[in-house]
Design a protein around this motif. Structure first.
Motif, PDB file in Angstrom:
ATOM      1  N   ILE A  34      11.596  44.827  18.567  1.00 52.60           N
ATOM      2  CA  ILE A  34      12.261  45.681  19.551  1.00 52.60           C
ATOM      3  C   ILE A  34      11.693  47.098  19.536  1.00 52.60           C
ATOM      4  CG2 ILE A  34      14.194  46.761  18.302  1.00 52.60           C
ATOM      5  CD1 ILE A  34      16.009  45.604  20.529  1.00 52.60           C
ATOM      6  N   LEU A  35      10.931  47.430  18.482  1.00 52.32           N
ATOM      7  CA  LEU A  35      10.273  48.743  18.456  1.00 52.32           C
ATOM      8  C   LEU A  35       9.327  48.917  19.637  1.00 52.32           C
ATOM      9  CD1 LEU A  35       9.347  49.312  14.696  1.00 52.32           C
ATOM     10  CD2 LEU A  35      10.900  50.687  16.098  1.00 52.32           C
ATOM     11  N   ALA A  36       8.655  47.818  20.040  1.00 51.57           N
ATOM     12  CA  ALA A  36       7.655  47.923  21.108  1.00 51.57           C
ATOM     13  C   ALA A  36       8.274  48.401  22.413  1.00 51.57           C
ATOM     14  CB  ALA A  36       6.938  46.590  21.287  1.00 51.57           C
ATOM     15  N   PRO A  37       9.323  47.738  22.945  1.00 51.79           N
ATOM     16  CA  PRO A  37       9.907  48.261  24.184  1.00 51.79           C
ATOM     17  C   PRO A  37      10.585  49.615  24.015  1.00 51.79           C
ATOM     18  CG  PRO A  37      11.180  46.394  23.356  1.00 51.79           C
ATOM     19  CD  PRO A  37       9.921  46.446  22.562  1.00 51.79           C
ATOM     20  N   VAL A  38      11.161  49.869  22.838  1.00 50.00           N
ATOM     21  CA  VAL A  38      11.822  51.160  22.633  1.00 50.00           C
ATOM     22  C   VAL A  38      10.801  52.295  22.683  1.00 50.00           C
ATOM     23  CG1 VAL A  38      13.016  52.591  20.927  1.00 50.00           C
ATOM     24  CG2 VAL A  38      13.801  50.254  21.364  1.00 50.00           C
ATOM     25  N   VAL A  39       9.708  52.129  21.949  1.00 52.08           N
ATOM     26  CA  VAL A  39       8.674  53.178  21.940  1.00 52.08           C
ATOM     27  C   VAL A  39       8.026  53.303  23.313  1.00 52.08           C
ATOM     28  CG1 VAL A  39       6.437  53.829  20.967  1.00 52.08           C
ATOM     29  CG2 VAL A  39       8.246  52.969  19.467  1.00 52.08           C
ATOM     30  N   SER A  40       7.784  52.177  23.973  1.00 56.08           N
ATOM     31  CA  SER A  40       7.195  52.240  25.317  1.00 56.08           C
ATOM     32  C   SER A  40       8.137  52.933  26.292  1.00 56.08           C
ATOM     33  CB  SER A  40       6.863  50.829  25.813  1.00 56.08           C
ATOM     34  OG  SER A  40       5.775  50.281  25.093  1.00 56.08           O
ATOM     35  N   LEU A  41       9.431  52.655  26.195  1.00 52.07           N
ATOM     36  CA  LEU A  41      10.396  53.343  27.068  1.00 52.07           C
ATOM     37  C   LEU A  41      10.402  54.843  26.804  1.00 52.07           C
ATOM     38  CD1 LEU A  41      13.394  50.839  27.034  1.00 52.07           C
ATOM     39  CD2 LEU A  41      12.084  51.550  29.043  1.00 52.07           C
ATOM     40  N   TRP A  42      10.325  55.221  25.529  1.00 51.16           N
ATOM     41  CA  TRP A  42      10.285  56.652  25.201  1.00 51.16           C
ATOM     42  C   TRP A  42       9.012  57.297  25.755  1.00 51.16           C
ATOM     43  CZ3 TRP A  42      13.168  60.543  24.176  1.00 51.16           C
ATOM     44  CH2 TRP A  42      12.639  61.705  23.619  1.00 51.16           C
ATOM     45  N   ALA A  43       7.889  56.596  25.618  1.00 50.64           N
ATOM     46  CA  ALA A  43       6.641  57.127  26.178  1.00 50.64           C
ATOM     47  C   ALA A  43       6.720  57.223  27.695  1.00 50.64           C
ATOM     48  CB  ALA A  43       5.468  56.231  25.758  1.00 50.64           C
ATOM     49  N   LEU A  44       7.372  56.254  28.333  1.00 51.44           N
ATOM     50  CA  LEU A  44       7.512  56.290  29.795  1.00 51.44           C
ATOM     51  C   LEU A  44       8.402  57.445  30.234  1.00 51.44           C
ATOM     52  CD1 LEU A  44       7.880  52.491  30.588  1.00 51.44           C
ATOM     53  CD2 LEU A  44       5.991  53.981  31.252  1.00 51.44           C
ATOM     54  N   ILE A  45       9.432  57.746  29.449  1.00 47.97           N
ATOM     55  CA  ILE A  45      10.286  58.890  29.784  1.00 47.97           C
ATOM     56  C   ILE A  45       9.479  60.181  29.734  1.00 47.97           C
ATOM     57  CG2 ILE A  45      12.244  60.260  28.975  1.00 47.97           C
ATOM     58  CD1 ILE A  45      13.526  57.604  28.052  1.00 47.97           C
ATOM     59  N   LEU A  46       8.665  60.324  28.677  1.00 49.76           N
ATOM     60  CA  LEU A  46       7.800  61.508  28.588  1.00 49.76           C
ATOM     61  C   LEU A  46       6.801  61.534  29.740  1.00 49.76           C
ATOM     62  CD1 LEU A  46       7.046  61.544  24.740  1.00 49.76           C
ATOM     63  CD2 LEU A  46       8.736  62.909  25.996  1.00 49.76           C
ATOM     64  N   PHE A  86       8.982  50.918  33.780  1.00 50.88           N
ATOM     65  CA  PHE A  86      10.361  50.903  33.310  1.00 50.88           C
ATOM     66  C   PHE A  86      10.977  49.518  33.448  1.00 50.88           C
ATOM     67  CE2 PHE A  86      10.292  55.577  33.626  1.00 50.88           C
ATOM     68  CZ  PHE A  86      10.978  55.907  32.459  1.00 50.88           C
ATOM     69  N   LEU A  87      10.634  48.797  34.512  1.00 49.76           N
ATOM     70  CA  LEU A  87      11.164  47.448  34.709  1.00 49.76           C
ATOM     71  C   LEU A  87      10.706  46.522  33.589  1.00 49.76           C
ATOM     72  CD1 LEU A  87      12.681  45.483  36.636  1.00 49.76           C
ATOM     73  CD2 LEU A  87      10.483  45.041  37.713  1.00 49.76           C
ATOM     74  N   VAL A  91      13.435  45.359  30.640  1.00 46.29           N
ATOM     75  CA  VAL A  91      13.808  43.945  30.519  1.00 46.29           C
ATOM     76  C   VAL A  91      13.334  43.391  29.177  1.00 46.29           C
ATOM     77  CG1 VAL A  91      13.505  41.649  31.503  1.00 46.29           C
ATOM     78  CG2 VAL A  91      13.824  43.611  33.009  1.00 46.29           C
ATOM     79  N   ALA A  92      12.166  43.830  28.696  1.00 43.90           N
ATOM     80  CA  ALA A  92      11.672  43.373  27.392  1.00 43.90           C
ATOM     81  C   ALA A  92      12.656  43.740  26.287  1.00 43.90           C
ATOM     82  CB  ALA A  92      10.306  43.973  27.105  1.00 43.90           C
ATOM     83  N   PHE A  93      13.219  44.937  26.358  1.00 45.37           N
ATOM     84  CA  PHE A  93      14.214  45.357  25.363  1.00 45.37           C
ATOM     85  C   PHE A  93      15.407  44.400  25.348  1.00 45.37           C
ATOM     86  CE2 PHE A  93      18.201  47.600  24.543  1.00 45.37           C
ATOM     87  CZ  PHE A  93      17.982  48.081  23.266  1.00 45.37           C
ATOM     88  N   LEU A  94      15.928  44.061  26.521  1.00 43.05           N
ATOM     89  CA  LEU A  94      17.087  43.175  26.604  1.00 43.05           C
ATOM     90  C   LEU A  94      16.736  41.751  26.170  1.00 43.05           C
ATOM     91  CD1 LEU A  94      18.628  44.438  29.968  1.00 43.05           C
ATOM     92  CD2 LEU A  94      19.417  44.926  27.643  1.00 43.05           C
ATOM     93  N   ILE A  95      15.507  41.321  26.466  1.00 44.30           N
ATOM     94  CA  ILE A  95      15.093  39.972  26.085  1.00 44.30           C
ATOM     95  C   ILE A  95      15.007  39.842  24.565  1.00 44.30           C
ATOM     96  CG2 ILE A  95      13.170  38.346  26.140  1.00 44.30           C
ATOM     97  CD1 ILE A  95      14.833  38.380  28.687  1.00 44.30           C
ATOM     98  N   VAL A  96      14.458  40.844  23.893  1.00 46.24           N
ATOM     99  CA  VAL A  96      14.379  40.800  22.434  1.00 46.24           C
ATOM    100  C   VAL A  96      15.783  40.811  21.836  1.00 46.24           C
ATOM    101  CG1 VAL A  96      13.564  41.992  20.369  1.00 46.24           C
ATOM    102  CG2 VAL A  96      12.116  41.889  22.396  1.00 46.24           C
ATOM    103  N   LEU A  97      16.666  41.619  22.404  1.00 45.86           N
ATOM    104  CA  LEU A  97      18.051  41.664  21.941  1.00 45.86           C
ATOM    105  C   LEU A  97      18.722  40.301  22.099  1.00 45.86           C
ATOM    106  CD1 LEU A  97      20.451  43.439  20.969  1.00 45.86           C
ATOM    107  CD2 LEU A  97      20.936  43.874  23.393  1.00 45.86           C
ATOM    108  N   TYR A  98      18.515  39.670  23.244  1.00 51.38           N
ATOM    109  CA  TYR A  98      19.102  38.355  23.519  1.00 51.38           C
ATOM    110  C   TYR A  98      18.495  37.280  22.616  1.00 51.38           C
ATOM    111  CZ  TYR A  98      20.196  34.185  26.350  1.00 51.38           C
ATOM    112  OH  TYR A  98      20.603  32.955  26.787  1.00 51.38           O
ATOM    113  N   SER A  99      17.188  37.372  22.378  1.00 52.97           N
ATOM    114  CA  SER A  99      16.507  36.366  21.558  1.00 52.97           C
ATOM    115  C   SER A  99      17.040  36.332  20.138  1.00 52.97           C
ATOM    116  CB  SER A  99      14.993  36.645  21.532  1.00 52.97           C
ATOM    117  OG  SER A  99      14.441  36.565  22.820  1.00 52.97           O
TER     118      SER A  99
END
Length: 783
Positions: A34-46, A86-87, A91-99
């Motif tokens: 889950i680090l991958a989507p979290v870090v990517s989301l943070w980079a996308l926000i920046l 962002f899409l 969604v990757a973040f939620l998929i890892v959480l669900y998995s």
């Protein structure tokens, strides 16, 4: 480091690391992934902040890849790529959480999360790529990673079949897209999407072949008819994979490609016909197929195909309203359909089956899952206040005043209305079969609502689908407007306002008819199913996409073996003939196709008696090599020809070449003699005159082709050569004043070849000496 590089490449680093740590401590696999989507989301926000601070103009980031070829890895950041980024990451973040709740303890978590995050990185690369070749590389990476994800349960034959089918169809489409890119780059002289978008009149320069090839790449990836056949079989993947790849990301890659190329190819005469035709056919066919499926994931798979057709239809219509509608529906469909896939995974997890005939009245036993399923489904049906109502009304409004081919304008509203009714009907069936009606059989487990953590991911997605309808302003100016502006070419600011209520108008009437007709047909579902079954029986008798695919695979597997045996039957002479004749024929065809211009043939003067004598000796020695029946005389004749060539170099005042030729010829003769000394004698079988004539004809043809090709290449000045490169680099790179020496020793690596030759000769000589000594010892013991 730039935020864009973190957003794209950090997931690949995580994908490499996850399997290693997951095999040691399984409990941390999901949290590390889950680090991958979290870090990517943070980079996308920046990145979003940088982009907004720069006036929301396109930003370009690149680094050199192959400088000598002028290739770079470049990324384009604009409204469209930001939205998609962002899409994908969200969604990757939620998929890892669900998995984390879906997967069992015995699953290979390292392999699962590794390929999942690698796919996420590939999708991030696709949506941000600026260079056409960069886009192609990431595009094919999505096909490769999805192959391993679909076939995750590799012990199931159906999973292997589905993964192979997906790879062949989407990978083949990617190769077609690459061919289109090459034709596009050749026609325009430009390989960067940002510059192609800014360039005027590109559509007029692009041939129909290039256009069709690029559209083919999009159609195969986004499962447009008749290439839709891979998606239902891909449902053999674990449900989180289906939710990620086949509702929110991979199948949407084709939609992204059409959106990105809309300002480039949207003015092409074939755009309206081909794109709208693909979308409308897919939307109706997918809906009808969904009505005949019994597996809940298959129902959603065909429904996804239908919804993808709807978005493609939007893009085919073109124009501001259609592009806004397609952009908004991307969010709505990704949220609602991913939630529905997750709910199906929960049903399967809790009841042990996905067969709707074994499920019934689940609304009583799984009330929370039922509520989420209803909300997600009515969003895609287009019922207010869900976000799907906005996009459905936009589609109906666009169909009334389409931007596509004008001569078909009268048909579009009716076809669009029919597609909308079918869409609403199969979603009602998706809800009714498992939740509302009694079951025909019994499920393996009774079923009950799962834990709150298991329901968290689909609940978040359903909440987003509601938010898109109730408060569309949340994403109107932040994501939808910038993405639509980029899709339209970034020519200016779009001024629009999204709202649920626009008064009583024709699109509203069409929406009411859609829901009413769907409810009536659901009430008559048995009759509808009977009609569809009858049509399906007739369809089975004729050709179809699945039959074509399976037939092609059968031919490749079974019918190519006799052809392979005819070419590779162990006959070395036949191999030699083919391996020498075919390349010569191809070179001859290329030579005839090229415009050589007027050859400048040098005058035959200055020849000396010694030079002519040496040339005659070379010819006689070469002829003798072919005519001598014994091995030793043939080797000696071949060596004579090589030493004669060295003599010719001396006559031509090239002692360095002569010395090199003598060294190589000596090594070759020794190797030949040692090798043939230990080979068994072979019985020479006389050949008939016809075979001898054939072999002589091939030999003469090869010699004449080689001589003519070299003469043309040396005496025609219309083709560029690499001679200038050698002249410019022999001193600074190789350290030689003499260009010929540089070519022989450095560029062609004769020093390495000489070392290898010495080693080989030494090894063979030692082996021969040992054999001789051993033979002498045996003879001595015998005496």
């Amino acid at each position: 480091m730039e935020s864009i590089f973190v957003a794209v490449f950090f997931p690949f680093a995580v994908a490499v690391a996850v399997p290693h740590f997951a095999n040691r401590q399984r409990s941390i696999a999901a949290w590390m992934a889950i680090l991958a989507p979290v870090v990517s989301l943070w980079a996308l926000i920046l990145l979003y902040g940088e982009w907004s601070a720069g006036g929301r103009g396109a930003l370009l980031y690149s680094f050199s890849w192959i400088p000598s070829a002028g290739l770079d890895v470049s990324f384009l950041v604009d409204g469209l790529s930001i939205m998609w980024g962002f899409l994908v990451a969200g969604v990757a973040f939620l998929i890892v959480l669900y998995s984390n709740f879906y997967l069992h303890e015995h699953e290979d978590l390292g392999r699962y999360y590794g390929w999942l995050i690698a796919f996420m990185g590939s999708m991030m690369g696709v949506v941000f790529a600026d260079h056409l070749l960069t886009l192609f590389i990431f595009w094919e990476l999505t096909s490769v990673t999805s192959f391993f994800l679909i076939g995750f349960w590799s012990d199931r034959e159906a999973a292997l079949y589905g993964s192979q089918k997906a790879l062949l169809i989407t990978g083949g489409g990617g190769l077609a897209m690459l061919a289109g890119f090459l034709l596009l780059g050749q026609a325009t002289g430009e390989w960067h999407l940002s510059k192609l978008i800014a360039m005027s009149g590109v559509a007029g320069k692009v041939s129909l072949a290039a256009f069709v090839l690029i559209i083919l790449g999009a159609a195969t990836k986004s499962a447009q008819w008749p290439f839709h056949i891979w998606l239902p079989n891909a449902m053999e993947a674990p449900t989180p994979i289906s939710a990620f790849l086949h509702s929110a990301t991979m199948v949407k890659a084709g939609i992204y490609l059409l959106s990105r190329f809309y300002p480039i190819l949207g003015e092409h005469p074939a755009w309206g016909y081909i794109v709208i035709g693909l979308g409308m056919t897919t939307m109706i066919a997918g809906g009808l197929l969904s009505l005949r499926a019994y597996d809940l994931k298959a129902i959603l798979a065909y429904g996804t195909i239908s919804q993808l057709g709807l978005i493609v239809t939007f893009l085919g219509y073109g124009g501001q309203e259609a592009i806004i509608g397609s952009t908004l529906h991307l969010y709505n469909h990704a949220a609602a359909k991913a939630a529905m896939f997750m709910i199906v995974g929960i049903i399967d997890h809790e009841t042990g089956t996905r067969d709707v005939r074994m499920l019934g009245h689940l609304a009583r036993r799984m009330p929370r899952a039922h509520i989420l399923a209803v909300l997600a489904a009515i969003s895609l049906i287009g019922v207010p206040p869900m976000g799907g109502f906005l996009t459905k009304e936009m589609l109906y409004g666009v169909s009334i005043h389409p931007g596509g081919p004008g001569e078909w304008a009268a048909f579009w509203p009716w076809l669009t209305l029919a597609a909308g009714i079918i869409t609403a009907l199969y979603h009602l069936r998706f809800l009714g079969a498992p939740f509302w009606t009694p079951a025909e059989g019994t499920s393996p487990k009774p079923g009950h609502d799962p834990s709150a953590g298991f329901l968290a991911a689909p609940a978040i997605l359903v909440a987003l689908a509601i938010a898109f309808g109730v408060a569309p302003g949340l994403i109107e100016n932040t994501f939808v407007a910038p993405a639509a502006e980029a899709t339209l070419g970034g020519g200016g600011h779009l001024d629009f306002h999204l709202a649920l209520w626009h008064g009583v108008n024709q699109p509203l009437v069409m929406s009411i008819i859609t829901v009413a007709a769907a409810v009536y047909l659901y009430w008559k579902l048995d009759w509808v199913s009977g009609v569809l079954d009858a049509v399906a029986e007739m369809w089975k008798r004729g050709p179809g996409p699945n039959k074509a695919y399976d037939g092609a695979i059968f031919i490749l597997k079974e019918r190519t073996w006799p052809l392979l045996l005819s070419l590779q039957d162990g006959n070395l002479r036949r191999y030699l003939r083919w391996s020498m004749t075919v390349p010569a024929l191809l070179l001859l065809a290329a030579a005839l196709w090229l415009d050589w211009g007027e050859g400048i043939w040098p005058a035959f003067s200055g020849a000396t008696f010694i030079g002519a004598s040496v040339c005659i000796l070379i010819s006689i020695s070469a002829l003798a090599t072919a005519l001598f029946p014994g091995r030793l005389p043939a080797i000696l004749a071949l060596g004579t020809s090589g030493y004669a060539i060295a003599s010719l170099y001396v006559v031509l005042k090239a002692p360095d070449l002569a010395l090199t030729q003598i060294m190589i010829e000596s090594a070759s003769i020794i190797l030949f003699l040692l090798a043939f000394w230990f080979l068994p004698e072979i019985k020479i079988i006389p050949k008939p005159l016809s075979r001898r004539a054939r072999d002589w004809g091939i030999a003469i043809f090869l010699g004449a082709s080689t001589a003519a090709g070299m003469a043309l290449a040396m005496n025609s000045h219309n083709l560029r050569t690499i001679a200038d490169y050698f002249f410019l680099t022999s001193k600074p790179i190789a350290g030689f004043q003499n260009v010929v020496n540089a070519i022989i020793v450095d560029y062609r690596g004769y020093d390495t070849l000489g070392e290898i030759t010495v080693l080989v000769i030494s090894g063979v000589a030692i082996h021969a000496m040992l054999r001789i000594v051993g033979t002498m010892q045996d003879e001595g013991e015998g005496h």
